[in-house]
Design a protein around this motif. Sequence first.
Motif, PDB file in Angstrom:
ATOM      1  N   MET A 172      43.820  61.569 -51.248  1.00 15.89           N
ATOM      2  CA  MET A 172      43.422  61.546 -49.860  1.00 15.89           C
ATOM      3  C   MET A 172      43.621  60.119 -49.344  1.00 15.89           C
ATOM      4  O   MET A 172      43.312  59.153 -50.032  1.00 15.89           O
ATOM      5  CB  MET A 172      41.960  61.973 -49.746  1.00 15.89           C
ATOM      6  CG  MET A 172      41.534  62.236 -48.330  1.00 15.89           C
ATOM      7  SD  MET A 172      39.858  62.855 -48.116  1.00 15.89           S
ATOM      8  CE  MET A 172      39.815  64.288 -49.125  1.00 15.89           C
ATOM      9  N   SER A 173      44.113  60.001 -48.139  1.00 18.79           N
ATOM     10  CA  SER A 173      44.403  58.685 -47.577  1.00 18.79           C
ATOM     11  C   SER A 173      43.119  57.964 -47.171  1.00 18.79           C
ATOM     12  O   SER A 173      42.081  58.586 -46.931  1.00 18.79           O
ATOM     13  CB  SER A 173      45.312  58.824 -46.353  1.00 18.79           C
ATOM     14  OG  SER A 173      44.593  59.387 -45.261  1.00 18.79           O
ATOM     15  N   SER A 174      43.203  56.642 -47.085  1.00 18.12           N
ATOM     16  CA  SER A 174      42.036  55.851 -46.669  1.00 18.12           C
ATOM     17  C   SER A 174      41.636  56.191 -45.233  1.00 18.12           C
ATOM     18  O   SER A 174      40.454  56.140 -44.887  1.00 18.12           O
ATOM     19  CB  SER A 174      42.311  54.360 -46.811  1.00 18.12           C
ATOM     20  OG  SER A 174      43.379  53.963 -45.989  1.00 18.12           O
ATOM     21  N   LYS A 175      42.601  56.582 -44.424  1.00 16.52           N
ATOM     22  CA  LYS A 175      42.306  56.962 -43.043  1.00 16.52           C
ATOM     23  C   LYS A 175      41.434  58.226 -43.009  1.00 16.52           C
ATOM     24  O   LYS A 175      40.477  58.317 -42.238  1.00 16.52           O
ATOM     25  CB  LYS A 175      43.615  57.184 -42.291  1.00 16.52           C
ATOM     26  CG  LYS A 175      43.475  57.317 -40.805  1.00 16.52           C
ATOM     27  CD  LYS A 175      44.852  57.380 -40.138  1.00 16.52           C
ATOM     28  CE  LYS A 175      44.701  57.463 -38.651  1.00 16.52           C
ATOM     29  NZ  LYS A 175      45.987  57.469 -37.967  1.00 16.52           N
ATOM     30  N   LYS A 176      41.768  59.189 -43.867  1.00 17.20           N
ATOM     31  CA  LYS A 176      40.971  60.418 -43.948  1.00 17.20           C
ATOM     32  C   LYS A 176      39.566  60.129 -44.462  1.00 17.20           C
ATOM     33  O   LYS A 176      38.591  60.677 -43.973  1.00 17.20           O
ATOM     34  CB  LYS A 176      41.650  61.453 -44.842  1.00 17.20           C
ATOM     35  CG  LYS A 176      42.540  62.399 -44.107  1.00 17.20           C
ATOM     36  CD  LYS A 176      42.910  63.555 -45.006  1.00 17.20           C
ATOM     37  CE  LYS A 176      43.626  64.615 -44.175  1.00 17.20           C
ATOM     38  NZ  LYS A 176      44.083  65.720 -44.977  1.00 17.20           N
TER      39      LYS A 176
END
Length: 63
Positions: A1-5
């Motif tokens: 999972m991305s840091s933005k998510k």
Amino acid sequence: MSSKKWKKIGILAAKQAREEAHAAGVAFSYMIQDKVIREYPDGKKVEVTFDEQGNPTEIDYTG
């Protein structure tokens, strides 16, 4: 999972926790940089500081 998510999930979780705390009539505490902020259900915000024994003191927060 991305840091933005992860950031989005964290923001939503904090929002839900704040709403639940206020609905229960209790304050919600969080940090802004190195400051502990306590937000009461009526909207009042205070900065919480602690003395050497760990006793809290609240001062109005205007940030």
